[in-house]
Write a protein that holds these residues in place. Structure first.
Motif, PDB file in Angstrom:
ATOM      1  N   ASP A 197      44.709  23.059  -0.423  1.00 29.57           N
ATOM      2  CA  ASP A 197      44.741  24.225  -1.317  1.00 29.57           C
ATOM      3  C   ASP A 197      44.838  23.794  -2.772  1.00 29.57           C
ATOM      4  N   THR A 198      45.438  22.630  -3.009  1.00 32.70           N
ATOM      5  CA  THR A 198      45.627  22.219  -4.403  1.00 32.70           C
ATOM      6  C   THR A 198      44.546  21.254  -4.890  1.00 32.70           C
ATOM      7  N   VAL A 199      43.695  20.768  -3.980  1.00 33.09           N
ATOM      8  CA  VAL A 199      42.621  19.865  -4.422  1.00 33.09           C
ATOM      9  C   VAL A 199      41.495  20.697  -5.034  1.00 33.09           C
ATOM     10  N   ALA A 200      41.133  20.339  -6.279  1.00 38.40           N
ATOM     11  CA  ALA A 200      40.094  21.101  -6.974  1.00 38.40           C
ATOM     12  C   ALA A 200      38.732  20.515  -6.637  1.00 38.40           C
ATOM     13  N   MET A 201      37.969  21.233  -5.856  1.00 40.78           N
ATOM     14  CA  MET A 201      36.586  20.837  -5.566  1.00 40.78           C
ATOM     15  C   MET A 201      35.841  22.044  -5.005  1.00 40.78           C
ATOM     16  N   PRO A 238      34.643   8.682 -10.725  1.00 44.27           N
ATOM     17  CA  PRO A 238      35.349   8.150 -11.895  1.00 44.27           C
ATOM     18  C   PRO A 238      36.869   8.310 -11.777  1.00 44.27           C
ATOM     19  N   PRO A 239      37.613   7.577 -12.610  1.00 46.14           N
ATOM     20  CA  PRO A 239      39.079   7.707 -12.581  1.00 46.14           C
ATOM     21  C   PRO A 239      39.498   9.149 -12.881  1.00 46.14           C
ATOM     22  N   GLY A 240      40.527   9.598 -12.187  1.00 45.77           N
ATOM     23  CA  GLY A 240      41.083  10.932 -12.469  1.00 45.77           C
ATOM     24  C   GLY A 240      40.311  12.077 -11.839  1.00 45.77           C
ATOM     25  N   THR A 241      39.528  11.774 -10.797  1.00 51.53           N
ATOM     26  CA  THR A 241      38.771  12.857 -10.164  1.00 51.53           C
ATOM     27  C   THR A 241      39.387  13.286  -8.825  1.00 51.53           C
ATOM     28  N   GLY A 242      40.494  12.668  -8.454  1.00 50.09           N
ATOM     29  CA  GLY A 242      41.239  13.180  -7.298  1.00 50.09           C
ATOM     30  C   GLY A 242      41.107  12.373  -6.017  1.00 50.09           C
ATOM     31  N   LYS A 243      40.748  11.097  -6.111  1.00 57.59           N
ATOM     32  CA  LYS A 243      40.589  10.296  -4.875  1.00 57.59           C
ATOM     33  C   LYS A 243      41.941  10.096  -4.179  1.00 57.59           C
ATOM     34  N   SER A 244      42.926   9.661  -4.971  1.00 54.90           N
ATOM     35  CA  SER A 244      44.253   9.440  -4.358  1.00 54.90           C
ATOM     36  C   SER A 244      44.859  10.768  -3.917  1.00 54.90           C
ATOM     37  N   THR A 245      44.628  11.803  -4.711  1.00 52.25           N
ATOM     38  CA  THR A 245      45.151  13.129  -4.348  1.00 52.25           C
ATOM     39  C   THR A 245      44.548  13.581  -3.021  1.00 52.25           C
ATOM     40  N   THR A 259      36.831   3.785  -4.622  1.00 48.44           N
ATOM     41  CA  THR A 259      36.248   2.963  -5.676  1.00 48.44           C
ATOM     42  C   THR A 259      35.767   3.829  -6.828  1.00 48.44           C
ATOM     43  N   ASN A 260      35.772   3.230  -8.020  1.00 48.90           N
ATOM     44  CA  ASN A 260      35.166   3.900  -9.177  1.00 48.90           C
ATOM     45  C   ASN A 260      33.704   3.507  -9.304  1.00 48.90           C
ATOM     46  N   TYR A 261      33.323   2.434  -8.630  1.00 51.37           N
ATOM     47  CA  TYR A 261      31.951   1.911  -8.786  1.00 51.37           C
ATOM     48  C   TYR A 261      31.320   1.673  -7.427  1.00 51.37           C
ATOM     49  N   ASN A 291      46.141  27.968  -8.950  1.00 49.46           N
ATOM     50  CA  ASN A 291      47.391  27.272  -8.634  1.00 49.46           C
ATOM     51  C   ASN A 291      48.312  27.112  -9.833  1.00 49.46           C
ATOM     52  N   TYR A 292      47.724  26.793 -10.979  1.00 51.57           N
ATOM     53  CA  TYR A 292      48.557  26.487 -12.145  1.00 51.57           C
ATOM     54  C   TYR A 292      48.964  27.752 -12.896  1.00 51.57           C
ATOM     55  N   LEU A 293      48.021  28.718 -12.996  1.00 52.75           N
ATOM     56  CA  LEU A 293      48.310  29.884 -13.826  1.00 52.75           C
ATOM     57  C   LEU A 293      48.452  31.172 -13.015  1.00 52.75           C
ATOM     58  N   PRO A 312      38.935  16.292 -13.464  1.00 52.35           N
ATOM     59  CA  PRO A 312      39.939  17.272 -13.033  1.00 52.35           C
ATOM     60  C   PRO A 312      41.328  16.930 -13.589  1.00 52.35           C
ATOM     61  N   ALA A 313      41.619  15.621 -13.733  1.00 49.28           N
ATOM     62  CA  ALA A 313      42.935  15.231 -14.260  1.00 49.28           C
ATOM     63  C   ALA A 313      43.130  15.794 -15.664  1.00 49.28           C
ATOM     64  N   ASP A 314      42.069  15.760 -16.497  1.00 47.58           N
ATOM     65  CA  ASP A 314      42.177  16.286 -17.863  1.00 47.58           C
ATOM     66  C   ASP A 314      42.305  17.805 -17.866  1.00 47.58           C
TER      67      ASP A 314
HETATM   68  N1  LIG Z   1      40.261  17.072  -7.614  1.00 56.32           N
HETATM   69  C1  LIG Z   1      41.530  17.224  -8.012  1.00 56.32           C
HETATM   70  N2  LIG Z   1      42.272  18.221  -7.529  1.00 56.32           N
HETATM   71  C2  LIG Z   1      43.541  18.384  -7.920  1.00 56.32           C
HETATM   72  N3  LIG Z   1      44.170  17.587  -8.786  1.00 56.32           N
HETATM   73  C3  LIG Z   1      43.478  16.570  -9.297  1.00 56.32           C
HETATM   74  C4  LIG Z   1      42.125  16.325  -8.918  1.00 56.32           C
HETATM   75  N4  LIG Z   1      41.697  15.246  -9.581  1.00 56.32           N
HETATM   76  C5  LIG Z   1      42.706  14.826 -10.333  1.00 56.32           C
HETATM   77  N5  LIG Z   1      43.792  15.603 -10.168  1.00 56.32           N
HETATM   78  C6  LIG Z   1      45.079  15.469 -10.869  1.00 56.32           C
HETATM   79  O1  LIG Z   1      44.971  14.325 -11.698  1.00 56.32           O
HETATM   80  C7  LIG Z   1      45.894  13.306 -11.355  1.00 56.32           C
HETATM   81  C8  LIG Z   1      45.127  12.001 -11.128  1.00 56.32           C
HETATM   82  O2  LIG Z   1      44.325  12.138  -9.963  1.00 56.32           O
HETATM   83  P1  LIG Z   1      44.121  10.963  -8.892  1.00 56.32           P
HETATM   84  O3  LIG Z   1      45.181   9.949  -9.048  1.00 56.32           O
HETATM   85  O4  LIG Z   1      43.982  11.595  -7.565  1.00 56.32           O
HETATM   86  O5  LIG Z   1      42.739  10.389  -9.397  1.00 56.32           O
HETATM   87  P2  LIG Z   1      41.935   9.150  -8.838  1.00 56.32           P
HETATM   88  O6  LIG Z   1      40.535   9.632  -8.612  1.00 56.32           O
HETATM   89  O7  LIG Z   1      42.636   8.565  -7.692  1.00 56.32           O
HETATM   90  O8  LIG Z   1      41.930   8.171 -10.078  1.00 56.32           O
HETATM   91  P3  LIG Z   1      41.777   6.566 -10.091  1.00 56.32           P
HETATM   92  O9  LIG Z   1      40.349   6.248  -9.821  1.00 56.32           O
HETATM   93  O10 LIG Z   1      42.189   6.203 -11.474  1.00 56.32           O
HETATM   94  O11 LIG Z   1      42.707   6.032  -9.050  1.00 56.32           O
HETATM   95  C9  LIG Z   1      46.587  13.768 -10.091  1.00 56.32           C
HETATM   96  O12 LIG Z   1      47.968  13.626 -10.232  1.00 56.32           O
HETATM   97  C10 LIG Z   1      46.232  15.221  -9.948  1.00 56.32           C
HETATM   98  O13 LIG Z   1      47.276  16.021 -10.406  1.00 56.32           O
END
Ligand SMILES: Nc1ncnc2c1ncn2[C@@H]1O[C@H](COP(=O)(O)OP(=O)(O)OP(=O)(O)O)[C@@H](O)[C@H]1O
Ligand SMILES: [Mg+2]
Length: 482
Positions: free
Chosen positions: A187-191, A229-236, A343-345, A379-381, A403-405
């Motif tokens: 529910d919280t993953v933005a895609m 790319p970094p910050g697109t939610g892979k770990s999330t 991976t980022n690449y 979710n946020y607002l 999405p992180a930004d």
């Molecule tokens: N698709 C998403 N849905 C919800 N939250 C996201 C998403 N992408 C990023 N975020 C938010 O941004 C932060 C960073 O995301 P995350 O660590 O999952 O990115 P990543 O793709 O794993 O980056 P990296 O490649 O640097 O490891 C998370 O804490 C989360 O709050």
């Protein structure tokens, strides 16, 4: 226990009753033709002196290898302290039983590979002999089933790592763990909702697929490649997957694994119902498609071994070792495991590593689109509609923002404003960020165009080189571009 007085009769009666009970149970499994009249008489006589039966459930059986499942289930059913006693009524109060938790110090040492340094614990169940059948046939089943259900309910999931926090222990072959408490969910993953649904359906099919995998003769495991790319939610996404499936996570740091055999040992130590994660696989090891040439490597090795320079102990895990880890024979022990690479690449990875069958599902996590933004807004607002949405939708179509930004811009900055004012302020913040990003992107594009023009000018001034002139290649390409 109220009937303590009655039960306090000599140990002789109790021992006899226990013996008789065990005898009766054994007879169920080993029927023999001896006339049991004597046995019945003896039982009757014993029960007249002492009408209770005791059964013990020790914590460990055999050589202390494994904790008894029955003990764990009873523990979770009873929730009682040691040396405590509780009463339990069953069958609408018709059957009353007594439980006690007993701890005994280790007695005379005996030969064992597993020295008895710990005390023995066991639960003792006591009941009236007239309830013997009910207790054996129904009550114990009820206790074990309820206990197991309670155990599953309160089970805390774990996040394992193979990195030791003690310097002297690095590269040891073990996992250590903490409780896994990441709040991410689907529910919280933005895609895009369609993409999300597809992943959820894939996970459902996997989880329910035990018989299917057995039928088709494949190990019950599945590989996911998450790239973007970094910050697109892979770990999330990994956290959301683990929470959805109720699995543990093994976060494998490949650079901390000594060699292929250490990798195999770590694999064997993982349990089922788990996700094994290797983050940033392109950086972890020399596993990319453009692997360095042997000569370059040798040069580097020479440099490393210069006198006086410490030679860094590098991991010797190889691509083939990793491929074996993923789908070699050893990967079959356990089952119900998901392996995730991030991976980022993606283009840097060796195709053998990510071919379908190894990494069955490739999922791209990319820059934020309007559908992703809608998840954040909700979710946020807490809003699903707003007059500024149209503008944001247009800007998201023109700008690449992670999405992180977006998430960062939508985090409420103060609690003093009302919900509506807060939403307004956050959305305006986001619009400013998007407009700034758009401006920056335009400047970057102009600079790039300028550099390209300069580069092509230099090429024209230098003219084609002699070889191209001789072969006529230069003229040919000129013609094509006309
Ligand atoms: N698709 C998403 N849905 C919800 N939250 C996201 C998403 N992408 C990023 N975020 C938010 O941004 C932060 C960073 O995301 P995350 O660590 O999952 O990115 P990543 O793709 O794993 O980056 P990296 O490649 O640097 O490891 C998370 O804490 C989360 O709050
Ligand atoms: Mg990450």
């Amino acid at each position: 226990m109220n009937e303590k007085g009655a039960m306090g009769l000599a140990g002789l009666g109790s021992t006899l009753a226990s013996l008789m009970f065990l005898f009766a149970v054994a007879r169920q499994y080993f029927p023999f033709n001896l006339e049991d009249l004597l046995h019945r008489r003896l039982l009757k006589f014993t029960y007249r002196i002492y009408p209770y039966i005791h059964v013990s459930f020790p914590e460990f059986t055999g050589e202390r290898l494994k904790r008894s499942e029955a003990y764990s289930a009873i523990e979770s059913y009873l929730i009682m302290d040691h040396s405590e006693e509780v009463t339990d009524d069953f069958d609408g109060g018709n059957v009353r039983v007594w439980w006690s938790s007993i701890k005994s110090e280790p007695q005379t040492p005996r030969f064992s590979f597993y020295p008895e340094t710990q005390e023995h614990r066991f639960y003792k169940l006591t009941f009236h002999h007239s309830h013997r059948n009910t207790v054996i046939e129904r009550y114990l089943k009820h206790v074990l089933e309820s206990g197991k259900a309670a155990l599953i309910k309160k089970r805390q999931r774990r996040l394992y790592t193979n990195i030791s926090h003690r310097d002297d222990e690095w590269r040891k072959l073990h996992w250590s763990h903490v409780t896994f408490e990441h709040p991410a969910s689907f529910d919280t993953v933005a895609m895009h909702p369609d993409k999300k649904r597809e992943i959820i359906e894939d996970l459902n099919a996997f989880k329910a697929g035990k018989e299917y995998y057995a039928r088709i003769g494949k190990t019950w495991k599945r590989g996911y490649l998450l790239y973007g790319p970094p910050g697109t939610g892979k770990s999330t996404m990994i956290a959301a997957m683990a929470n959805y499936l109720d699995y543990d996570i093994y976060d494998l740091e490949l650079t901390a694994v000594k060699d292929n055999s250490a990798l195999r040992k770590l694999l064997i130590e993982t349990t089922g119902k788990s996700i094994i994660v290797i983050e940033d696989i392109d950086c972890s090891l020399d596993l990319s498609g453009n692997r360095k040439k042997k000569e370059e490597k040798k040069e580097e090795e020479k440099k490393e071994s210069l006198p006086g320079m410490p030679k860094e102990e590098a991991s010797k895990v190889t691509l083939s070792g990793l491929l074996n880890f993923i789908d070699g024979l050893w990967s079959a022990c356990g089952g119900e495991r998901i392996i995730v690479f991030t991976t980022n690449y993606v283009e840097k990875l060796d195709p053998a590593l990510i071919r379908r069958g190894r990494m069955d599902k490739h999922i791209e996590l990319s820059y934020c689109n309007f559908e992703g933004f809608m998840v954040f807004a909700k979710n946020y607002l807490g809003i699903e509609n707003h007059k500024l949405f149209e503008k944001i939708q247009r800007l998201l179509g023109e700008v690449q923002i992670t999405p992180a930004d977006v998430a960062e811009n939508l985090m409420t900055k103060t609690c003093s404003r009302g919900v509506e004012e807060d939403a307004n302020a956050c959305l305006e913040d986001l619009i400013r960020t998007l407009e700034k990003e758009k401006e920056d992107a335009t400047i970057r594009a102009l600079e790039k165009a300028k550099e390209d023009v300069i580069a092509s000018k230099e090429e024209v001034e230098d003219g084609p080189n002699m070889e191209e002139r001789k072969s006529g290649e230069f003229c040919k390409s000129e013609k094509v571009s006309d």
